[in-house]
Design a protein around this motif. Sequence first.
Motif, short mmCIF file in Angstrom:
data_model
loop_
_atom_site.label_atom_id
_atom_site.label_comp_id
_atom_site.label_asym_id
_atom_site.label_seq_id
_atom_site.Cartn_x
_atom_site.Cartn_y
_atom_site.Cartn_z
N CYS A 1 0.84 -1.20 0.00
CA CYS A 1 0.00 0.00 0.00
C CYS A 1 0.88 1.25 0.00
O CYS A 1 1.85 1.34 0.73
CB CYS A 1 -0.91 0.00 1.22
SG CYS A 1 -1.81 1.54 1.42
N CYS B 1 0.05 2.93 3.78
CA CYS B 1 0.36 2.26 5.05
C CYS B 1 1.34 1.10 4.90
O CYS B 1 1.69 0.46 5.89
CB CYS B 1 -0.93 1.80 5.73
SG CYS B 1 -1.67 0.33 4.98
N CYS C 1 -6.65 -1.31 -0.39
CA CYS C 1 -5.97 -1.78 0.82
C CYS C 1 -7.01 -2.07 1.89
O CYS C 1 -7.84 -1.21 2.18
CB CYS C 1 -4.99 -0.71 1.30
SG CYS C 1 -4.25 -1.09 2.89
N CYS D 1 -6.07 0.51 5.29
CA CYS D 1 -6.37 1.96 5.31
C CYS D 1 -7.42 2.35 4.28
O CYS D 1 -7.88 3.47 4.26
CB CYS D 1 -5.09 2.76 5.10
SG CYS D 1 -4.44 2.66 3.42
ZN LIG Z 1 -3.03 0.88 3.22
#
Ligand SMILES: [Zn+2]
Length: 408
Positions: free
Chosen positions: A3, A6, A46, A49
Amino acid sequence: MRCRFCSKTIDTTLIDLGHTAVSNAFLNANDLNKAETTYPLKVLVCDNCFLVQVDEFQKNNEIFTEDYVYFSSVSEGWLKHSKAYVEKVTNRFALNKNSLVTEIASNDGYLLQYFKEKNIPCLGIEPTNSTAQLSIAKGIENIIEFFGEDLAIRLKKEGKQSDLIIGNNVLAHVPELNNFVRGLKILLKPSGVMTFEFPHLIKLIEKKEFDTIYHEHFSYFSFYFICNLFKFHGFEVFDVEQLETHGGSLRVYVKHKENEQQPITENVTILLNSELQKGINKINFYTGFQEKAIDIKNKFLLYILSEKQKGKQIIAFGAAAKGNTFLNYCGLKNDTIKCVVDDTPYKQNKFLPQSHIPVVSREYFNNHKPDIIIILPWNFKNEIINKLSFTKEWGCQLVTYIPELEIN
Ligand SMILES: [Zn+2]
């Protein structure tokens, strides 16, 4: 892939649009016999997040070439939108000749020109030379570079921290999101504010706007994600407006967390709660999008191919990036759609990537009376239908296809 925000490994697909060329890579006649590079256009989400992001990590210089052909000032609607914005923020944030307004991705100066008219100092940051030159010609100071932490440090040293930072339709284009936002933290004065406009992911999904996905975009944002992104970097979103532009956009207002001059409006809580109610932070919200795209594609192809079989002359209007995503996903070429009329001189006499449909000027209508015109930039549908009202004289059909097939 990991990601972009994150760093968690992600493998949930929102939509896979196959291999496509870069949308703004218009071709010249002598390019038509050469090989074309295509990249997988797959969008993932993702599950930590909920940042929606493209799979391929495309290099900036491959996408924003010198020939990049998006000139904002061509659309009258967009200019009107920009002028109204300048009036609004000048009053709301009491901007004057002692302020500094910086726009990131300032394009051809379509927006900053209105600050200049008011004698409010402004600075454009625009990495594409051809567009930046148009802005410089309007007398607007420009830095021809990509924005990030390094540039922000340099500008701060030069005393160019900003009272207002603007980013319209730029966040989605940023490959290194965290670096970009760290740069903003450096460039914004302690009392400064920032506004960002971007297509709203909720609208993209609910209105099935899958054609707004293209390589030039790295991410697609919900309000939920944007609030978390800025929070992580020491900012706070204090207001939000829902706009009609680009099929439904958000304009978010952001300040340093420490700045207590701007109260947080209830718009923020209302929109955040509405997204949470829809399940924005649950993976189920993101599944089933592919099927919606297939349905739109199939219905459009059934219509267009049957009309073609009847011998109808079919053209398109508006050589927008979203049109390329759509035409390529549908597998349509210049044997079905004869040409695309576009008012941007820079695009004329070129060819759409992959489909090789020629781009022509409005003069086309002097000698041709097409039966069907497909409006590719449906976000300017009303403006374009108005522009093309003269084609009704011979009973031409004006067609849009998102969120569903519509024949005007
Ligand atoms: Zn993420």
